[in-house]
Design a protein around this motif. Sequence first.
Motif, PDB file in Angstrom:
ATOM      1  N   ASP A 104       0.817  -1.206   0.000  1.00 55.42           N
ATOM      2  CA  ASP A 104       0.000   0.000   0.000  1.00 55.42           C
ATOM      3  C   ASP A 104       0.855   1.261   0.000  1.00 55.42           C
ATOM      4  O   ASP A 104       0.403   2.320  -0.410  1.00 55.42           O
ATOM      5  CB  ASP A 104      -0.932   0.032   1.218  1.00 55.42           C
ATOM      6  CG  ASP A 104      -2.037  -0.998   1.120  1.00 55.42           C
ATOM      7  OD1 ASP A 104      -2.272  -1.546   0.028  1.00 55.42           O
ATOM      8  OD2 ASP A 104      -2.684  -1.262   2.152  1.00 55.42           O
ATOM      9  N   ARG A 127      -9.013   0.305  -2.071  1.00 58.55           N
ATOM     10  CA  ARG A 127      -7.681   0.537  -1.516  1.00 58.55           C
ATOM     11  C   ARG A 127      -7.086   1.830  -2.032  1.00 58.55           C
ATOM     12  O   ARG A 127      -7.490   2.347  -3.052  1.00 58.55           O
ATOM     13  CB  ARG A 127      -6.645  -0.510  -1.890  1.00 58.55           C
ATOM     14  CG  ARG A 127      -6.939  -1.803  -2.255  1.00 58.55           C
ATOM     15  CD  ARG A 127      -5.802  -2.702  -2.720  1.00 58.55           C
ATOM     16  NE  ARG A 127      -4.464  -2.508  -2.205  1.00 58.55           N
ATOM     17  CZ  ARG A 127      -3.433  -3.161  -2.677  1.00 58.55           C
ATOM     18  NH1 ARG A 127      -3.561  -4.038  -3.626  1.00 58.55           N
ATOM     19  NH2 ARG A 127      -2.239  -2.957  -2.174  1.00 58.55           N
ATOM     20  N   VAL A 133      -3.160   3.049  -2.899  1.00 59.47           N
ATOM     21  CA  VAL A 133      -1.772   2.626  -3.052  1.00 59.47           C
ATOM     22  C   VAL A 133      -0.955   3.871  -3.383  1.00 59.47           C
ATOM     23  O   VAL A 133      -1.302   4.622  -4.295  1.00 59.47           O
ATOM     24  CB  VAL A 133      -1.623   1.577  -4.170  1.00 59.47           C
ATOM     25  CG1 VAL A 133      -0.161   1.240  -4.420  1.00 59.47           C
ATOM     26  CG2 VAL A 133      -2.413   0.320  -3.837  1.00 59.47           C
TER      27      VAL A 133
END
Length: 184
Positions: free
Chosen positions: A137, A157, A159
């Motif tokens: 990440d 998510r 990143v």
Amino acid sequence: MFRKRVALVVVAGMLGPVGCTSEEGTGVAEPTDAVVTASTTASPSASPSSSPSASPSPTPSASPSPTPVPVTGPNQVLVTMVVTGGFAGVHKEVTVRGDRTVHAGGKGERSVHRADAAEFTEVRTLLGDPALDDVSDFTKNMQAADLFQYTLRFDGRTVITDRSVEEPALDRLIDALSEWLPER
């Protein structure tokens, strides 16, 4: 796909400050070319009560091939990438939506256009690459100055990378999305 998030804790006290080493007996820490990576994805079967003697599951001999991520509606945001930094202080962004529209901007410039079917399928396939699940990440070279920082949001998510660590699946996605970024 469900993923548990766990915090990764690094005990820096044993190693000294991140990116520094000390020559024995000098007590002086010198900077190094440190790259910090962190991943917070854990397998759903991982738990604090797992037995240390449990054998790991076997890894498949061939990685599964990417499958395009599904589109649930025209307003669905499939991916957003923001590029910042560099010597000139760049700030550019691109967003791909479920209706094949690509919204791009930077330095007051905004554009919206429609991706052709092949480009749209390519981005959806890159997003469906199982190798993205293994991407950290956060990957950033803390000693480098003026590198571009890429912040990608997809599949729930975020990143963040400066591309200082080779991540082929992520690099392919960044390259494909960069084609839509404004020139300036």
